[in-house]
Design an enzyme around this catalytic site. Structure first.
Site, PDB file in Angstrom:
ATOM      1  N   HIS A 121     111.148  38.689  34.292  1.00 29.87           N
ATOM      2  CA  HIS A 121     111.026  39.965  35.016  1.00 29.87           C
ATOM      3  C   HIS A 121     110.906  39.783  36.524  1.00 29.87           C
ATOM      4  O   HIS A 121     110.503  40.697  37.234  1.00 29.87           O
ATOM      5  CB  HIS A 121     109.825  40.759  34.493  1.00 29.87           C
ATOM      6  CG  HIS A 121     110.082  41.359  33.139  1.00 29.87           C
ATOM      7  ND1 HIS A 121     109.095  41.930  32.372  1.00 29.87           N
ATOM      8  CD2 HIS A 121     111.212  41.481  32.409  1.00 29.87           C
ATOM      9  CE1 HIS A 121     109.613  42.365  31.237  1.00 29.87           C
ATOM     10  NE2 HIS A 121     110.895  42.097  31.230  1.00 29.87           N
ATOM     11  N   GLY A 190      99.601  37.705  24.619  1.00 27.83           N
ATOM     12  CA  GLY A 190      99.205  38.785  25.520  1.00 27.83           C
ATOM     13  C   GLY A 190     100.294  39.789  25.849  1.00 27.83           C
ATOM     14  O   GLY A 190     100.371  40.263  26.971  1.00 27.83           O
ATOM     15  N   GLU A 218      94.350  42.354  20.106  1.00 28.08           N
ATOM     16  CA  GLU A 218      94.713  43.530  19.294  1.00 28.08           C
ATOM     17  C   GLU A 218      95.891  43.210  18.379  1.00 28.08           C
ATOM     18  O   GLU A 218      96.681  42.332  18.654  1.00 28.08           O
ATOM     19  CB  GLU A 218      95.117  44.689  20.219  1.00 28.08           C
ATOM     20  CG  GLU A 218      93.947  45.230  21.006  1.00 28.08           C
ATOM     21  CD  GLU A 218      94.388  46.196  22.103  1.00 28.08           C
ATOM     22  OE1 GLU A 218      95.540  46.668  22.069  1.00 28.08           O
ATOM     23  OE2 GLU A 218      93.552  46.453  22.991  1.00 28.08           O
TER      24      GLU A 218
HETATM   25  P1  NAD Z   1     100.811  45.563  28.372  1.00 25.60           P
HETATM   26  O1  NAD Z   1      99.968  45.867  29.544  1.00 25.60           O
HETATM   27  O2  NAD Z   1     101.567  46.618  27.715  1.00 25.60           O
HETATM   28  O3  NAD Z   1      99.932  44.836  27.239  1.00 25.60           O
HETATM   29  C1  NAD Z   1      99.095  43.783  27.459  1.00 25.60           C
HETATM   30  C2  NAD Z   1      98.733  43.134  26.135  1.00 25.60           C
HETATM   31  O4  NAD Z   1      97.824  42.078  26.398  1.00 25.60           O
HETATM   32  C3  NAD Z   1      98.036  44.056  25.141  1.00 25.60           C
HETATM   33  O5  NAD Z   1      98.652  43.912  23.868  1.00 25.60           O
HETATM   34  C4  NAD Z   1      96.596  43.553  25.094  1.00 25.60           C
HETATM   35  O6  NAD Z   1      95.998  43.697  23.833  1.00 25.60           O
HETATM   36  C5  NAD Z   1      96.797  42.086  25.439  1.00 25.60           C
HETATM   37  N1  NAD Z   1      95.634  41.434  26.026  1.00 25.60           N
HETATM   38  C6  NAD Z   1      94.652  41.988  26.795  1.00 25.60           C
HETATM   39  N2  NAD Z   1      93.744  41.049  27.160  1.00 25.60           N
HETATM   40  C7  NAD Z   1      94.170  39.880  26.618  1.00 25.60           C
HETATM   41  C8  NAD Z   1      93.667  38.547  26.623  1.00 25.60           C
HETATM   42  N3  NAD Z   1      92.543  38.226  27.284  1.00 25.60           N
HETATM   43  N4  NAD Z   1      94.347  37.588  25.967  1.00 25.60           N
HETATM   44  C9  NAD Z   1      95.489  37.891  25.293  1.00 25.60           C
HETATM   45  N5  NAD Z   1      96.019  39.132  25.249  1.00 25.60           N
HETATM   46  C10 NAD Z   1      95.370  40.112  25.902  1.00 25.60           C
HETATM   47  O7  NAD Z   1     101.709  44.460  28.830  1.00 25.60           O
HETATM   48  P2  NAD Z   1     103.124  44.067  28.435  1.00 25.60           P
HETATM   49  O8  NAD Z   1     103.771  44.974  27.466  1.00 25.60           O
HETATM   50  O9  NAD Z   1     103.000  42.676  28.099  1.00 25.60           O
HETATM   51  O10 NAD Z   1     103.782  44.215  29.839  1.00 25.60           O
HETATM   52  C11 NAD Z   1     104.563  45.261  30.244  1.00 25.60           C
HETATM   53  C12 NAD Z   1     105.366  44.757  31.420  1.00 25.60           C
HETATM   54  O11 NAD Z   1     104.617  44.918  32.604  1.00 25.60           O
HETATM   55  C13 NAD Z   1     105.664  43.303  31.335  1.00 25.60           C
HETATM   56  O12 NAD Z   1     107.012  43.157  31.310  1.00 25.60           O
HETATM   57  C14 NAD Z   1     105.122  42.662  32.586  1.00 25.60           C
HETATM   58  O13 NAD Z   1     106.180  42.087  33.318  1.00 25.60           O
HETATM   59  C15 NAD Z   1     104.617  43.787  33.424  1.00 25.60           C
HETATM   60  N6  NAD Z   1     103.249  43.505  33.936  1.00 25.60           N
HETATM   61  C16 NAD Z   1     103.003  42.307  34.543  1.00 25.60           C
HETATM   62  C17 NAD Z   1     101.731  42.016  34.981  1.00 25.60           C
HETATM   63  C18 NAD Z   1     101.486  40.670  35.640  1.00 25.60           C
HETATM   64  O14 NAD Z   1     102.404  40.086  36.223  1.00 25.60           O
HETATM   65  N7  NAD Z   1     100.271  40.138  35.545  1.00 25.60           N
HETATM   66  C19 NAD Z   1     100.699  42.940  34.816  1.00 25.60           C
HETATM   67  C20 NAD Z   1     100.993  44.171  34.211  1.00 25.60           C
HETATM   68  C21 NAD Z   1     102.286  44.416  33.747  1.00 25.60           C
END
Ligand code: NAD
Ligand code: ZN
Length: 243
Positions: A121, A190, A218
């Site tokens: 991404h 995650g 989850e």
């Molecule tokens: P999401 O936010 O929809 O989901 C996050 C997932 O992570 C959930 O299923 C949750 O249960 C899980 N989670 C939470 N805490 C956790 C932990 N400590 N260990 C393991 N799992 C954990 O995210 P998504 O669907 O993966 O992302 C959506 C899009 O948004 C992605 O394509 C991503 O590129 C982007 N995004 C990126 C970032 C980043 O770069 N850090 C942050 C937010 C979204």
């Protein structure tokens, strides 16, 4: 966490391992996820994340897209890689063939020390010209972003990440797909698994007979196809698997 004998055996014998990470792996570094896992500032000035991070918003209000991205880039400066990112650096050294694919744009894998990361991404510290596609690498400290205009054609410059409503860059996803179809062990860590086509990678690995393991606090839509779903935080589980 007690691991199954099957997983311990797979982990010690695997030659080719693929890991797909997403927002959840950075949650313990304090980076908010979009949907699940803790406090979610998933709206920006009243706009849901899939609206402000969209192709349409780039066309209609690029300035506000940059305000949101610069806010996130500024926020990330305070965040450090966590034990899950660090564990994957060790895995890269352990396995003969190791592929780390991330949906994250936050650079935390690279900052932790992972050398080969397939960022499907894009990267939040890169921008590109909307007219000629020239790319610009920013330093994390460059907040607000720079340059504002392309130095070749004076076109507008936008974040070089894949936004909602956009296709993945060609080449990158194909590579991720190829590696996923040819591994013994696949970890999906995650991700809420709602974003396609990235969510297809674990499905592909499974179809090609890899052992697929999910790590997430989850249950997700991916859980039912996985051989094992380890329910918990990545930063707690990953360091226990290999140390
Ligand atoms: P999401 O936010 O929809 O989901 C996050 C997932 O992570 C959930 O299923 C949750 O249960 C899980 N989670 C939470 N805490 C956790 C932990 N400590 N260990 C393991 N799992 C954990 O995210 P998504 O669907 O993966 O992302 C959506 C899009 O948004 C992605 O394509 C991503 O590129 C982007 N995004 C990126 C970032 C980043 O770069 N850090 C942050 C937010 C979204
Ligand atoms: Zn240009």
């Amino acid at each position: 966490m007690i691991f199954s004998e099957a997983l311990k055996k797979k982990f010690s014998e695997a030659k080719s391992v693929c890991v797909l990470t997403s927002a959840g792996i950075s949650a313990e570094s304090g980076v908010p996820t979009f949907r699940g896992g803790g406090k979610n500032p998933n709206v920006w000035k009243g706009m849901p994340f899939d609206q402000i991070s969209s192709a349409r918003m780039v066309r209609e209000n690029l300035k506000e897209v940059w305000n949101w991205f610069d806010y996130r880039r500024d926020f990330l400066k305070k965040c450090q890689p966590n034990p899950a990112h660090l564990a994957l650096v060790k895995w890269e050294r352990k396995f003969e063939n190791f592929t780390l694919i991330t949906q994250n744009v936050d650079e935390l894998h690279t900052r932790a020390g992972s050398e080969n990361v397939i960022e499907i991404h894009g990267n939040i510290n890169r921008s590109r010209c909307v007219k000629c596609n020239k790319r610009f690498q920013m330093k994390a400290e460059d907040v607000p972003h720079k340059p504002e205009k392309c130095d070749d054609c004076q076109g507008e410059v936008r974040p070089d990440t894949v936004l909602f409503g956009e296709m993945l860059p060609t080449g990158t996803y194909e590579k991720a797909f190829e590696r996923s179809s040819d591994c013994d062990l696949f970890f999906v860590i995650g991700t809420s698994a709602l974003v396609y086509p990235a969510a297809m990678l674990p499905e592909t690995a499974k179809r090609e007979d890899a052992y697929v393991v999910e790590i997430n606090p989850e249950i997700t839509t991916m859980s039912s196809i996985c051989d094992e779903s380890l329910q918990g935080q990545a930063g707690k589980i990953l360091p226990l698997l290999y140390h």
